[in-house]
Each structure stands twice: as C-alpha cells, then as structure tokens.
Design a protein around this motif. Structure first.
Motif, mmCIF file in Angstrom:
data_model
loop_
_atom_site.group_PDB
_atom_site.id
_atom_site.type_symbol
_atom_site.label_atom_id
_atom_site.label_comp_id
_atom_site.label_asym_id
_atom_site.label_seq_id
_atom_site.Cartn_x
_atom_site.Cartn_y
_atom_site.Cartn_z
ATOM 1 N N GLN A 171 12.888 -31.340 136.278
ATOM 2 C CA GLN A 171 14.298 -31.474 136.658
ATOM 3 C C GLN A 171 15.135 -30.347 136.060
ATOM 4 N N GLU A 172 14.924 -30.037 134.779
ATOM 5 C CA GLU A 172 15.749 -28.995 134.148
ATOM 6 C C GLU A 172 15.490 -27.614 134.763
ATOM 7 N N ALA A 173 14.241 -27.352 135.144
ATOM 8 C CA ALA A 173 13.940 -26.057 135.772
ATOM 9 C C ALA A 173 14.725 -25.928 137.079
ATOM 10 N N VAL B 266 22.259 -31.849 122.540
ATOM 11 C CA VAL B 266 22.950 -31.329 123.730
ATOM 12 C C VAL B 266 22.831 -32.329 124.883
ATOM 13 N N GLU B 267 21.675 -32.974 124.982
ATOM 14 C CA GLU B 267 21.470 -33.962 126.053
ATOM 15 C C GLU B 267 22.378 -35.184 125.879
ATOM 16 N N HIS B 268 22.833 -35.424 124.663
ATOM 17 C CA HIS B 268 23.838 -36.493 124.483
ATOM 18 C C HIS B 268 25.109 -36.109 125.244
ATOM 19 N N GLU C 47 20.933 -36.712 137.601
ATOM 20 C CA GLU C 47 19.627 -36.485 136.964
ATOM 21 C C GLU C 47 19.761 -36.438 135.441
ATOM 22 N N GLU C 48 20.912 -35.960 134.947
ATOM 23 C CA GLU C 48 21.124 -35.988 133.489
ATOM 24 C C GLU C 48 21.163 -37.437 132.990
ATOM 25 N N VAL C 49 21.818 -38.303 133.772
ATOM 26 C CA VAL C 49 21.863 -39.720 133.386
ATOM 27 C C VAL C 49 20.456 -40.325 133.497
HETATM 28 FE FE LIG Z 1 19.151 -32.695 130.870
#
Ligand SMILES: [Fe+2]
Ligand SMILES: [Fe+2]
Length: 284
Positions: A75-77, A137-139, A173-175
């Motif tokens: 997902q991050e890529a 950072v993901e927080h 997607e971050e959630v």
């Molecule tokens: Fe992320």
C-alpha cells in the motif's frame, strides 16, 4: 461492527491530473498548499517506510503480522507513486518542487538511511528505532486519514473531485493499516520509552518540514500570497484543515500508556469509502 481479519491489499489506482487547477480548493491557496505538502513529503517518506519494513520482514516471527507488513509495504509503495504524479503536474504548471523534495530525500537517505558500517547488533537497534519512527508518523497518518474521511467542509468548498478521491483513497488505506507499524514495533521492542522517544524525535521535524513546505509552495505560486498563522487558523475554524489544537491533542494521545492505533478512526468507514472511491473501484 469493525472487521477484525482484514487482508491489506494494495490497489493499483490511477488519477488524471490534466484538468487540476492550481488552487484545487477553490479560492483557498492556503488550504491547497498546506495539503500539497503531502505530495512533497510522502513520495520520499513512504519509499523510506517501504525500505525500512522490507529490512524488518526477516525479523518477524508471527505469520499474521508478516502478512500485514507485506500488505502495508504494497500500500505505501502505491501511495508514494500516486503522490509523485502530482509533483509532475506541479512541475508542468511551473511550480518546480525539486529544490524542496531533494532536501526531503536527503533527510530520509542520509539521516534516516541504512548504516551498513555498524555492527550487526547496532544495525538491528537502528532498524527498530526507524520502525518506531514509522509507527509515530503512522499515528499522524491515521489521525489525518480519519480527519480527511470526515472533513465534509472540503466537499462543501467545492474541492477538485479527483484530488479529493486521491486524498480519501489514501486516507482510507492509512486507517485500514494504522496498527501495522505500531504492532511491528511492539513485536520487536515492547518498551514504552522506545515509543515515546520516537514520537518526540519525529513530531518537531515533521512540523518544521510542513511549515517550510507550505511556505516553499506559496512562494513558488505567484497567485498565492504569503502563509500566515492567521490564515491557517481561519482554515481550521472552517473545517478545511485540522486545527493546531486537535493536532496537539493527537500528539499527546500517543503518550497514553494504553494507546493503540485501533482507537483512532474506523476501519468500517475506511472500507466503505474504498468500496465507492472511483479510483479504487477502477484499480486492477
Ligand atoms: Fe501508512
Ligand atoms: Fe501512505
């Protein structure tokens, strides 16, 4: 009800920026450029997440976590790719992002990059420290993702629909994957001090990069004027940006002993958005 056995899948999305106006939140240069900072930071930042997590895979002894980490990497890529296409568009519009993005890349490669000269033990320590920074950072990406999915003021302000879809696809997607970095950090080191230190190390440079990124973009856009704290506050009051107060409270939540990313945002809301997102529905 929250789904509990979600498989994280990368979605191969595409966006067409040919028609994107410079101020894609109409008559809101501050909101536009504060959000454009995402495009400056994320390609380098998320590629660094990917490199860091790829190095962590051999250390994982839990099959479910390994599967989540591989989904996270995919997902991050994809996020990094999607945001760097916006940078190409800014360049074509005459706003050259490279003086800033080159500096951001330098930070991720030189300051936060690999240290092949360290001993094996120190290398492992440095890798876990980097994973803890990703978790911190993901927080914020989970907080911002949740904010973005619920920011109805942006719809009312007439935001460009393609950009809104990019932002909400990414937000969703971050959630969806908000627990992965935190769980990986805790798999490798459960100490509270690791978590707290990484947040203290991450938040100030992130804020600094954001302010300088927004100033940089506004200086390069002759129609934009200067970035002022007053304009930022005004956008926050109107619901077009998160407020400084809410961001600070989000920062503090990470220091609660019982914190877990599951407490931020809603997986069902994220999954529901992905089911209707034009880009996610067209993805292969
Ligand atoms: Fe992320
Ligand atoms: Fe992302």
């Amino acid at each position: 009800m929250e789904p509990d056995n979600l498989v994280l899948q990368p979605r191969d999305v595409h966006f067409d920026w040919a028609e994107l106006p410079m101020h894609w939140v109409p008559e809101e240069p501050v909101t536009t450029h504060v959000m454009n900072v995402l495009h400056l930071l994320l390609p380098a930042g998320e590629r660094w997440f990917v490199r860091t997590f790829q190095q962590a895979v051999p250390l994982i002894t839990d099959d479910d976590l390994r599967e989540d980490v591989l989904g996270f990497i995919g997902q991050e890529a994809m996020h990094a790719e999607a945001h760097s296409e916006v940078l190409d568009h800014l360049l074509a519009k005459g706003l050259d992002p490279r003086p800033f993005t080159n500096r951001v890349e330098w930070v991720f490669d030189r300051i936060l990059g690999d240290r092949p000269n360290l001993t094996a033990h120190r290398q492992r320590e440095q890798l876990i420290e980097r994973i803890a920074i990703v978790a911190a950072v993901e927080h914020f990406t989970a907080y911002l993702g949740d904010w973005m999915l619920n920011a109805t003021a942006l719809d009312r302000a007439g935001i460009d629909p393609t950009m809104l879809d990019l932002l909400r696809w990414h937000a969703a997607e971050e959630v969806e994957h908000r627990s992965v970095a935190f769980d990986l950090m805790r798999h490798l080191d459960r100490r509270y001090a690791r978590r707290a230190r990484a947040m203290l190390l991450s938040a100030p440079p992130l804020l600094w990069l954001w302010i300088h990124g927004a100033r940089f973009l506004m200086a390069g856009d002759r129609t934009a004027g200067r970035l002022t704290l007053r304009d930022f506050r005004r956008a926050g009051r109107r619901g077009l940006l998160p407020t400084g107060h809410d961001l600070f409270r989000a920062f503090l939540r990470y220091f609660h002993r019982g914190y877990h990313p599951k407490q931020e945002g809603s997986t069902s809301q994220a999954v529901a958005y992905l089911a209707t997102s034009p880009a996610a529905r067209d993805a292969h």
